[in-house]
Design a protein around this motif. Structure first.
Motif, PDB file in Angstrom:
ATOM      1  N   GLY A 267       0.807  -1.214   0.000  1.00 58.56           N
ATOM      2  CA  GLY A 267       0.000   0.000   0.000  1.00 58.56           C
ATOM      3  C   GLY A 267       0.838   1.261   0.000  1.00 58.56           C
ATOM      4  O   GLY A 267       0.314   2.361  -0.199  1.00 58.56           O
TER       5      GLY A 267
ATOM      6  N   SER B  48      -1.675  -1.295   6.567  1.00 57.86           N
ATOM      7  CA  SER B  48      -2.481  -1.444   5.352  1.00 57.86           C
ATOM      8  C   SER B  48      -3.165  -2.802   5.365  1.00 57.86           C
ATOM      9  O   SER B  48      -2.832  -3.687   6.166  1.00 57.86           O
TER      10      SER B  48
ATOM     11  N   GLY C 175      -5.674  -5.558   2.426  1.00 56.68           N
ATOM     12  CA  GLY C 175      -6.216  -5.684   1.087  1.00 56.68           C
ATOM     13  C   GLY C 175      -6.466  -7.115   0.683  1.00 56.68           C
ATOM     14  O   GLY C 175      -6.399  -8.049   1.503  1.00 56.68           O
TER      15      GLY C 175
ATOM     16  N   TRP D 233      -5.136  -5.351  -4.514  1.00 56.81           N
ATOM     17  CA  TRP D 233      -5.807  -4.097  -4.179  1.00 56.81           C
ATOM     18  C   TRP D 233      -5.550  -3.841  -2.707  1.00 56.81           C
ATOM     19  O   TRP D 233      -5.838  -4.675  -1.849  1.00 56.81           O
ATOM     20  N   THR D 234      -4.985  -2.639  -2.416  1.00 54.93           N
ATOM     21  CA  THR D 234      -4.556  -2.327  -1.057  1.00 54.93           C
ATOM     22  C   THR D 234      -5.053  -0.951  -0.648  1.00 54.93           C
ATOM     23  O   THR D 234      -5.073  -0.021  -1.462  1.00 54.93           O
ATOM     24  N   ILE D 235      -5.424  -0.815   0.620  1.00 54.19           N
ATOM     25  CA  ILE D 235      -5.748   0.483   1.202  1.00 54.19           C
ATOM     26  C   ILE D 235      -4.816   0.718   2.380  1.00 54.19           C
ATOM     27  O   ILE D 235      -4.624  -0.179   3.210  1.00 54.19           O
ATOM     28  N   ASN D 236      -4.185   1.908   2.444  1.00 53.52           N
ATOM     29  CA  ASN D 236      -3.227   2.185   3.510  1.00 53.52           C
ATOM     30  C   ASN D 236      -3.825   3.102   4.572  1.00 53.52           C
ATOM     31  O   ASN D 236      -5.007   3.466   4.510  1.00 53.52           O
TER      32      ASN D 236
ATOM     33  N   GLU E 278      -5.527   5.779   1.064  1.00 52.92           N
ATOM     34  CA  GLU E 278      -5.251   5.612  -0.360  1.00 52.92           C
ATOM     35  C   GLU E 278      -5.469   4.164  -0.762  1.00 52.92           C
ATOM     36  O   GLU E 278      -4.935   3.260  -0.132  1.00 52.92           O
ATOM     37  N   SER E 279      -6.228   3.956  -1.814  1.00 53.97           N
ATOM     38  CA  SER E 279      -6.462   2.596  -2.311  1.00 53.97           C
ATOM     39  C   SER E 279      -6.046   2.523  -3.770  1.00 53.97           C
ATOM     40  O   SER E 279      -6.418   3.381  -4.576  1.00 53.97           O
ATOM     41  N   ARG E 280      -5.245   1.503  -4.080  1.00 48.26           N
ATOM     42  CA  ARG E 280      -4.744   1.334  -5.439  1.00 48.26           C
ATOM     43  C   ARG E 280      -4.578  -0.154  -5.732  1.00 48.26           C
ATOM     44  O   ARG E 280      -4.579  -0.991  -4.825  1.00 48.26           O
TER      45      ARG E 280
END
Length: 469
Positions: A357, A432, A434, A451-454, A458-460
């Motif tokens: 993340g 993080s 995901g 898919w990761t959210i920190n 922020e999610s990417r």
């Protein structure tokens, strides 16, 4: 009288139970003697190299349970040499004597591969700003299993954004017991652009158009000692020489010790590794732990460089139930000594040391800790496909396995040397979570989509090409 009969019956039942337990124990304690060991398919690889990976020898006596475990462990050991596409160990037991047949399918060992590399920490940072301005092209020649003894020769020639030429050779075993080995490497790098400083937790690059901004030459002499199958020792003597352009040390006075334009030093490196993973490129069971000691500067050159660090990595892999698996990892590093110049300071965001993340960021610091965890489900347990249209078995055997996983990471970096007040991630707890999809396949290749959210929200989606833990 009835009580006496009842007591006699109870005693009989107890005696029968004891006899049954001893019978089961005797069955489990049956012994197997290791007989002849034959190897098939090793056209290049020496038999002695394969025999080295077995945890039994001809004439050994094992219980039936230990015998089965020894066969499985030996198979994993041979697979983990990364020299074979297939390994099968079959047994034939006659009068408690087991004949062992090891059948292997060798890989292709000579790889003259054209190279197109991008000077980025990972694939995701390049995707953030995709261009070929930092591309270098060349050829990377790798000859694995030279002389059939697991020796590795590598030759690298790169031109373009970075010019690089390198040579390395590794001899895993030099003595009859196959416990001691040596190796060396030498690599020269010329750069026109380098990561000069960190601002807003991201690398800032400095570029020169004509003259190189940095040159470095690294040479090492390696000594390896493997007294047991799963215990590895590596000791390395290093010599490193650097040259920096005036514009670089003017831009960041902390880039080198005392803002010097040239630097050379000797260093020492030691790594103790205990590796019990079932399949190194993508483990599902077992454990791994190491301790790394690194010393930069031995006082031979008067340049003010004197740093020492200790780092440890531990990973545990286990089966939860049927097709569910779990993994946990812990990485910790502590640094000691004097000032660490920016050029050698490494916190999180380099190599495998990062919190998922935060792939777009670097976190400068001298000490850090990272914890990782995964739970995965085997959507497609390992399957092996034969592509008949490919004539050679070195390439027509394609294993594939696919895993759906959920994960959570956390980390902390301690930074005592503040170059810029714009960096917010050092000295702050980060975390993080995901979900991801992992594919393990051909010639130890691994691909991951996550898919990761920190902690910043922020999610990417990120791509990686190595096992998550």
């Amino acid at each position: 009288m009835s009580k006496i009969i009842l007591v006699i019956k109870s005693v009989k039942h107890i005696l029968l139970l004891i006899i049954l337990l001893f019978s089961i124990k005797a069955i489990n304690a049956q012994e197997v003697i290791i007989g002849n060991i034959t190897i098939i398919g090793n056209n290049t690889t020496k038999e002695s190299f394969i025999i080295r990976e077995l945890i039994f020898e001809e004439g050994d006596t094992l219980s039936t349970n230990d015998f089965e475990e020894a066969i499985n462990a030996s198979t994993n050991n041979i697979v983990n040499t990364s020299l074979f596409t297939e390994v099968n160990i079959s047994t034939n037991i006659n009068n408690n004597t087991a004949s062992i047949e090891i059948k292997v399918q060798e890989r292709w060992y000579l790889w003259p591969i054209p190279q197109l590399t991008i000077d980025e920490r990972n694939f995701n940072t390049w995707l953030e700003n995709p261009n070929l301005n930092r591309a270098s092209a060349g050829i990377f020649l790798t000859h694995n299993n030279m002389r059939g003894r697991g020796e590795i020769l590598k030759v690298l020639l790169m031109l373009g954004y970075n010019q690089k030429i390198g040579l390395s050779y590794e001899m895993p075993y030099l003595n009859k017991k196959k416990t001691f080995g040596m190796g060396f490497q030498s690599i020269y790098t010329l750069k026109h652009e380098v990561n000069a400083i960190t601002e807003f937790d991201k690398q800032v690059f400095l570029k020169t158009d004509n003259n190189p901004i940095q040159r470095d030459w690294l040479s090492t002499l390696d000594f390896n000692y493997r007294p047991k199958h799963y215990l590895h020792n590596k000791f390395q003597i290093r010599y490193h020489k650097w040259e920096f352009a005036d514009s670089l040390v003017d831009f960041n006075p902390y880039y080198s010790p005392d803002s010097t334009n040239s630097l050379q030093y000797f260093g020492l490196f030691y790594k103790l590794k205990l590796d019990h993973r079932d399949y190194k490129p993508y483990p599902l069971n077992g454990y791994y732990t190491d301790i790394v000691l690194s010393k930069n500067g031995l006082g031979i050159f008067d340049n003010g460089l004197n740093t020492f660090s200790i780092k440890s990595t531990s990973r545990k892999y286990f089966q939860i139930h049927n097709r569910f698996y779990g993994a946990m990892g812990l990485i910790a590093k502590a640094s000691f000594g004097g000032f660490q110049p920016y050029m050698i300071e490494r916190g999180l965001g380099y190599g495998r040391d990062y919190v998922r993340g935060y792939e777009y960021y670097v976190i400068d610091g001298q000490d850090y800790v990272v914890a990782k965890s995964n739970i995965k489900f085997a959507l497609v347990p390992k399957k092996i496909f034969k592509v008949k249209k490919i004539p050679t078995e070195k390439f027509n055997t394609i294993p594939i396995s696919i895993y759906l996983n959920v994960f959570a990471d956390a980390g902390f970096v301690n930074n005592k040397q503040i170059y810029s007040t714009t960096n917010k991630l050092p000295n702050d707890f980060i975390y993080s979570g995901g979900i991801g999809l992992d594919i393990s396949t051909y010639y130890d290749a691994v691909a991951r989509v996550e898919w990761t959210i920190n902690a910043w929200g922020e999610s990417r989606v990120y791509l990686h090409f190595i096992a998550p833990i």
